[in-house]
Scaffold this motif. Structure first.
Motif, PDB file in Angstrom:
ATOM      1  N   LEU A  88       0.824  -1.201   0.000  1.00  0.00           N
ATOM      2  CA  LEU A  88       0.000   0.000   0.000  1.00  0.00           C
ATOM      3  C   LEU A  88       0.864   1.260   0.000  1.00  0.00           C
ATOM      4  CD1 LEU A  88      -2.785   1.232   0.023  1.00  0.00           C
ATOM      5  CD2 LEU A  88      -2.835   1.002   2.515  1.00  0.00           C
ATOM      6  N   MET A  89       1.968   1.235   0.736  1.00  0.00           N
ATOM      7  CA  MET A  89       2.881   2.379   0.736  1.00  0.00           C
ATOM      8  C   MET A  89       3.493   2.590  -0.646  1.00  0.00           C
ATOM      9  SD  MET A  89       4.871   2.477   4.407  1.00  0.00           S
ATOM     10  CE  MET A  89       5.407   0.768   4.412  1.00  0.00           C
ATOM     11  N   ASN A  90       3.881   1.484  -1.303  1.00  0.00           N
ATOM     12  CA  ASN A  90       4.435   1.603  -2.652  1.00  0.00           C
ATOM     13  C   ASN A  90       3.397   2.147  -3.627  1.00  0.00           C
ATOM     14  OD1 ASN A  90       6.956   0.626  -1.916  1.00  0.00           O
ATOM     15  ND2 ASN A  90       6.410  -1.502  -2.345  1.00  0.00           N
ATOM     16  N   CYS A  91       2.169   1.707  -3.464  1.00  0.00           N
ATOM     17  CA  CYS A  91       1.079   2.174  -4.326  1.00  0.00           C
ATOM     18  C   CYS A  91       0.885   3.682  -4.172  1.00  0.00           C
ATOM     19  CB  CYS A  91      -0.207   1.423  -3.972  1.00  0.00           C
ATOM     20  SG  CYS A  91      -1.644   1.900  -4.950  1.00  0.00           S
ATOM     21  N   ILE A  92       0.858   4.161  -2.932  1.00  0.00           N
ATOM     22  CA  ILE A  92       0.677   5.594  -2.669  1.00  0.00           C
ATOM     23  C   ILE A  92       1.883   6.385  -3.159  1.00  0.00           C
ATOM     24  CG2 ILE A  92       0.527   7.294  -0.809  1.00  0.00           C
ATOM     25  CD1 ILE A  92      -1.221   5.320   0.721  1.00  0.00           C
ATOM     26  N   HIS A  93       3.072   5.820  -2.981  1.00  0.00           N
ATOM     27  CA  HIS A  93       4.286   6.506  -3.419  1.00  0.00           C
ATOM     28  C   HIS A  93       4.299   6.697  -4.937  1.00  0.00           C
ATOM     29  CE1 HIS A  93       8.790   6.605  -4.241  1.00  0.00           C
ATOM     30  NE2 HIS A  93       8.537   7.704  -3.559  1.00  0.00           N
ATOM     31  N   GLU A  94       3.900   5.671  -5.670  1.00  0.00           N
ATOM     32  CA  GLU A  94       3.855   5.791  -7.127  1.00  0.00           C
ATOM     33  C   GLU A  94       2.822   6.836  -7.558  1.00  0.00           C
ATOM     34  OE1 GLU A  94       3.288   2.072  -9.056  1.00  0.00           O
ATOM     35  OE2 GLU A  94       5.101   1.157  -8.218  1.00  0.00           O
ATOM     36  N   ARG A  95       1.674   6.863  -6.895  1.00  0.00           N
ATOM     37  CA  ARG A  95       0.653   7.865  -7.238  1.00  0.00           C
ATOM     38  C   ARG A  95       1.177   9.273  -6.948  1.00  0.00           C
ATOM     39  NH1 ARG A  95      -4.884   8.295  -8.248  1.00  0.00           N
ATOM     40  NH2 ARG A  95      -5.233  10.483  -8.753  1.00  0.00           N
ATOM     41  N   ALA A  96       1.921   9.428  -5.852  1.00  0.00           N
ATOM     42  CA  ALA A  96       2.479  10.737  -5.513  1.00  0.00           C
ATOM     43  C   ALA A  96       3.466  11.198  -6.585  1.00  0.00           C
ATOM     44  CB  ALA A  96       3.173  10.677  -4.149  1.00  0.00           C
ATOM     45  N   ARG A  97       4.254  10.270  -7.122  1.00  0.00           N
ATOM     46  CA  ARG A  97       5.192  10.634  -8.191  1.00  0.00           C
ATOM     47  C   ARG A  97       4.441  11.058  -9.451  1.00  0.00           C
ATOM     48  NH1 ARG A  97       9.539   5.843  -8.473  1.00  0.00           N
ATOM     49  NH2 ARG A  97       7.650   4.878  -9.277  1.00  0.00           N
ATOM     50  N   ILE A  98       3.326  10.393  -9.728  1.00  0.00           N
ATOM     51  CA  ILE A  98       2.511  10.770 -10.888  1.00  0.00           C
ATOM     52  C   ILE A  98       1.951  12.180 -10.696  1.00  0.00           C
ATOM     53  CG2 ILE A  98       0.379  10.254 -12.136  1.00  0.00           C
ATOM     54  CD1 ILE A  98       0.926   7.291 -11.602  1.00  0.00           C
ATOM     55  N   GLU A  99       1.457  12.468  -9.502  1.00  0.00           N
ATOM     56  CA  GLU A  99       0.919  13.801  -9.219  1.00  0.00           C
ATOM     57  C   GLU A  99       2.005  14.865  -9.373  1.00  0.00           C
ATOM     58  OE1 GLU A  99      -2.171  14.634  -8.638  1.00  0.00           O
ATOM     59  OE2 GLU A  99      -2.979  12.596  -8.589  1.00  0.00           O
ATOM     60  N   LYS A 100       3.194  14.571  -8.889  1.00  0.00           N
ATOM     61  CA  LYS A 100       4.297  15.533  -8.998  1.00  0.00           C
ATOM     62  C   LYS A 100       4.684  15.752 -10.449  1.00  0.00           C
ATOM     63  CE  LYS A 100       9.081  16.306  -7.545  1.00  0.00           C
ATOM     64  NZ  LYS A 100      10.243  15.742  -6.797  1.00  0.00           N
ATOM     65  N   GLY A 101       4.798  14.660 -11.217  1.00  0.00           N
ATOM     66  CA  GLY A 101       5.147  14.787 -12.624  1.00  0.00           C
ATOM     67  C   GLY A 101       4.107  15.583 -13.404  1.00  0.00           C
ATOM     68  N   TYR A 102       2.833  15.332 -13.110  1.00  0.00           N
ATOM     69  CA  TYR A 102       1.760  16.061 -13.789  1.00  0.00           C
ATOM     70  C   TYR A 102       1.820  17.545 -13.448  1.00  0.00           C
ATOM     71  CZ  TYR A 102      -2.997  17.363 -15.188  1.00  0.00           C
ATOM     72  OH  TYR A 102      -4.081  17.967 -15.753  1.00  0.00           O
ATOM     73  N   GLU A 122      -1.424  26.665 -13.912  1.00  0.00           N
ATOM     74  CA  GLU A 122      -0.528  26.962 -12.794  1.00  0.00           C
ATOM     75  C   GLU A 122      -1.223  26.706 -11.456  1.00  0.00           C
ATOM     76  OE1 GLU A 122       0.406  31.021 -13.643  1.00  0.00           O
ATOM     77  OE2 GLU A 122       2.250  30.505 -14.723  1.00  0.00           O
ATOM     78  N   LYS A 123      -2.476  27.104 -11.372  1.00  0.00           N
ATOM     79  CA  LYS A 123      -3.209  26.906 -10.118  1.00  0.00           C
ATOM     80  C   LYS A 123      -3.493  25.431  -9.862  1.00  0.00           C
ATOM     81  CE  LYS A 123      -5.425  31.424 -10.621  1.00  0.00           C
ATOM     82  NZ  LYS A 123      -6.703  32.153 -10.854  1.00  0.00           N
ATOM     83  N   HIS A 148      -2.140  19.898  -7.347  1.00  0.00           N
ATOM     84  CA  HIS A 148      -1.602  18.545  -7.489  1.00  0.00           C
ATOM     85  C   HIS A 148      -0.313  18.373  -6.691  1.00  0.00           C
ATOM     86  CE1 HIS A 148      -4.333  16.598 -10.319  1.00  0.00           C
ATOM     87  NE2 HIS A 148      -4.503  17.789 -10.868  1.00  0.00           N
ATOM     88  N   LEU A 149       0.439  19.442  -6.532  1.00  0.00           N
ATOM     89  CA  LEU A 149       1.601  19.367  -5.637  1.00  0.00           C
ATOM     90  C   LEU A 149       1.143  19.194  -4.187  1.00  0.00           C
ATOM     91  CD1 LEU A 149       4.075  22.039  -7.068  1.00  0.00           C
ATOM     92  CD2 LEU A 149       4.307  19.548  -7.113  1.00  0.00           C
ATOM     93  N   ASP A 150       0.022  19.833  -3.851  1.00  0.00           N
ATOM     94  CA  ASP A 150      -0.545  19.639  -2.504  1.00  0.00           C
ATOM     95  C   ASP A 150      -0.985  18.184  -2.316  1.00  0.00           C
ATOM     96  OD1 ASP A 150      -0.107  22.290  -1.994  1.00  0.00           O
ATOM     97  OD2 ASP A 150      -2.168  22.915  -2.447  1.00  0.00           O
ATOM     98  N   ILE A 151      -1.570  17.596  -3.361  1.00  0.00           N
ATOM     99  CA  ILE A 151      -1.972  16.191  -3.285  1.00  0.00           C
ATOM    100  C   ILE A 151      -0.756  15.311  -3.061  1.00  0.00           C
ATOM    101  CG2 ILE A 151      -2.896  14.260  -4.625  1.00  0.00           C
ATOM    102  CD1 ILE A 151      -4.800  16.185  -5.952  1.00  0.00           C
ATOM    103  N   LYS A 152       0.298  15.568  -3.824  1.00  0.00           N
ATOM    104  CA  LYS A 152       1.535  14.797  -3.657  1.00  0.00           C
ATOM    105  C   LYS A 152       2.055  14.907  -2.237  1.00  0.00           C
ATOM    106  CE  LYS A 152       6.278  14.831  -3.659  1.00  0.00           C
ATOM    107  NZ  LYS A 152       7.207  15.636  -2.838  1.00  0.00           N
ATOM    108  N   GLY A 153       2.043  16.121  -1.677  1.00  0.00           N
ATOM    109  CA  GLY A 153       2.511  16.314  -0.311  1.00  0.00           C
ATOM    110  C   GLY A 153       1.640  15.590   0.707  1.00  0.00           C
ATOM    111  N   LEU A 181      -7.397  13.033  -2.962  1.00  0.00           N
ATOM    112  CA  LEU A 181      -7.425  12.992  -4.428  1.00  0.00           C
ATOM    113  C   LEU A 181      -8.647  13.683  -5.024  1.00  0.00           C
ATOM    114  CD1 LEU A 181      -6.318   9.285  -5.071  1.00  0.00           C
ATOM    115  CD2 LEU A 181      -4.924  11.336  -5.257  1.00  0.00           C
ATOM    116  N   ASP A 182      -9.716  13.793  -4.244  1.00  0.00           N
ATOM    117  CA  ASP A 182     -10.970  14.332  -4.755  1.00  0.00           C
ATOM    118  C   ASP A 182     -10.912  15.863  -4.769  1.00  0.00           C
ATOM    119  OD1 ASP A 182     -13.478  14.810  -5.598  1.00  0.00           O
ATOM    120  OD2 ASP A 182     -14.514  13.976  -3.852  1.00  0.00           O
ATOM    121  N   LEU A 183     -10.541  16.438  -5.923  1.00  0.00           N
ATOM    122  CA  LEU A 183     -10.441  17.892  -6.032  1.00  0.00           C
ATOM    123  C   LEU A 183     -11.813  18.569  -6.048  1.00  0.00           C
ATOM    124  CD1 LEU A 183      -7.594  18.182  -8.689  1.00  0.00           C
ATOM    125  CD2 LEU A 183      -7.426  18.568  -6.244  1.00  0.00           C
TER     126      LEU A 183
END
Length: 485
Positions: free
Chosen positions: A41-55, A91-92, A97-102, A255-257
């Motif tokens: 589960l930690m790996n799953c969340i970590h990968e999603r966080a990287r996707i959010e950061k990249g986006y 930009e906004k 999405h950076l907040d989501i990653k954090g 995740l729910d914006l």
């Protein structure tokens, strides 16, 4: 576990029941699986966080690039504001999405990590304390019943062996009666064997039934002890399952914006900015700032002035006033690597304003000499095509440049840079780097990217002679073209 004899009793019939000896290990293994599931589960969340950061990074880069293109492009007025608002949305959203990653990494990931550390305790010899406790609990609960089960299996085996021996003895006795060669003594031995085997069957049967009864009597306690340990494992697993559900709900909230008020405001503002775009207002602005609504220094009667009326040579016309930096030159794609895509910097010292107005500007049309220098520069920068948006421009022209076509070393203006005594060069093909509008009849006009033939090399004033593909021959600034390789 029936007491009746059967020839097929020796065949082992496997059972998948929890109550079978050793089958509790699946419940124990679930504890180890729980630890690994935390890691998953930690790996799953970590990968999603990287996707959010990249986006978020891609949105930022996209917004930055297009913001520059729109600001430097030809679009104007309220539609330009709407376009910029569309870019600003990225930009906004990128910040959200950076907040989501954090939140995923700093809250959800860390929460699982800390819970795993508190719930599972590693041993020095390997494995987890919780796994060993469960395994020991099941072994202790199962040991008495497993011992009695072993006795039952042994007594059953002895009983079945006695039954088999009795069956063989009876079969031999029956056959011996039909054999006249056997004497009475041998027949008596066979009969005694049958009798003894019957006694063994009865004895082993009683022992088998007794051990089976004892096992049945021990079964309730066995089930109670096993249930108790199993419930402890269930409670431990329930904590993990409830924790996972709690974490996943928090992840869903992060995740729910749609539940974030600022996210809704982004698109509310974007819609307002787009709806605020007014074609009529933009056309009115363009008319006032770029069209007939502009002010004009209409020609008026001027008294004779000796200073203003003196004849200027070509070199003096081309030389800009001191302190004036001219920019806004369009450029071809071959020069994309050069800096300063656009510049509108004009430095005009107060003591040279009059000379600027009276000097000839190569970037001005002859009909617009009444407009100010700043207006000319603004107009040049506004006229940026979509093609020019992707190009970069050379450093601003200045009098210090060695090949400046507008500089002159002859202060008297008596030397003609177009005298026919210049040495002839071999004709070569050149390509225009910038737009140039001929200021006199003997000068060529061309656009950036046009190709022409150079017929004479550059003279000391920086002018070349060339021929257009149409056949027109004339002069042009040497710095405005490059050789075609």
């Amino acid at each position: 576990m029936s007491g009746s004899y059967d020839d097929s009793v020796g065949v082992e019939v496997s059972s998948d029941s929890f109550w079978e000896v050793g089958n509790y290990k699946r419940t124990v293994k679930r504890i180890d699986d729980g630890y690994r599931l935390c890691n998953d589960l930690m790996n799953c969340i970590h990968e999603r966080a990287r996707i959010e950061k990249g986006y978020a990074q891609q949105l930022t880069e996209w917004a930055k690039r297009w913001k520059q293109l729109v600001e430097k492009g030809p679009q104007y007025g309220t539609v330009e504001k709407a376009w910029c608002a569309f870019v600003s949305e990225a930009e906004k959203v990128s910040e959200l999405h950076l907040d989501i990653k954090g939140a995923l990494m700093n809250e959800d990931f860390e929460k699982i990590k800390n819970w795993q550390k508190e719930a599972f305790h590693k041993q020095m010899i390997g494995g987890f304390k919780e796994t060993k406790e469960a395994d020991d609990g099941f072994r202790k609960a199962q040991k008495p019943w497993a011992k009695k089960l072993k006795e039952v299996e042994a007594s059953k085996k002895a009983y079945h062996a006695a039954c088999k021996e009795e069956k063989l003895a009876t079969f031999r006795e029956a056959n011996s009666k039909a054999d006249p060669a056997l004497n009475p003594e041998q027949l008596k031995k066979l009969q005694d064997k049958v009798e003894k085997s019957k006694q063994d069957v009865q004895k082993t049967k009683e022992k088998y039934e007794k051990s089976l009864k004892e096992l049945d009597n021990a079964t309730p306690q066995y089930m109670e002890n096993m249930e108790q340990v199993f419930e402890q494992c269930q409670q431990f697993e329930e904590k993990r399952l409830r924790f996972f559900r709690e974490v996943l709900l928090e992840v869903e909230k992060h995740l729910d914006l749609s539940n974030i008020a600022s996210y809704k405001n982004i698109y509310r503002e974007l819609e307002q900015n787009i709806k605020a775009a007014d074609a009529v207002e933009d056309l009115r602005w363009f008319r006032a700032n770029q069209g007939p609504g502009m002010s004009m220094n209409w020609p008026q009667f001027e008294e004779y002035s000796g200073d203003l009326n003196r004849t200027l040579s070509r070199r003096e016309k081309k030389k800009p006033a001191d302190g004036v930096t001219l920019t806004g030159i369009s450029q071809t794609g071959d020069q994309a690597s050069q800096p300063n895509k656009h510049s509108s910097n004009l430095s005009v010292p107060s003591n040279t304003v009059q000379s600027v107005q009276s000097s000839y500007n190569p970037f001005e049309d002859e009909e617009d000499t009444g407009s100010t220098v700043s207006e000319k520069e603004d107009n040049k920068i506004k006229n940026v095509s979509s093609y020019e948006k992707n190009q970069s421009y050379p450093t601003e022209w200045s009098d210090e440049e060695p090949n400046n076509p507008f500089s002159s070393t002859d202060a008297n203006g008596e030397t003609n840079p177009f005298d026919e005594d210049t040495s002839l060069a071999v004709e070569v093909r050149v390509r225009a780097l910038y737009d140039y509008e001929g200021q006199e009849q003997d000068e060529l006009s061309f656009k950036a990217g046009d190709e022409l033939t150079k017929t004479e090399d550059e003279d000391e004033q920086g002018w070349c002679k060339g021929r257009l593909d149409s056949g027109q021959v004339g002069l042009y600034p040497a710095n405005y073209v490059e050789l075609i390789q």
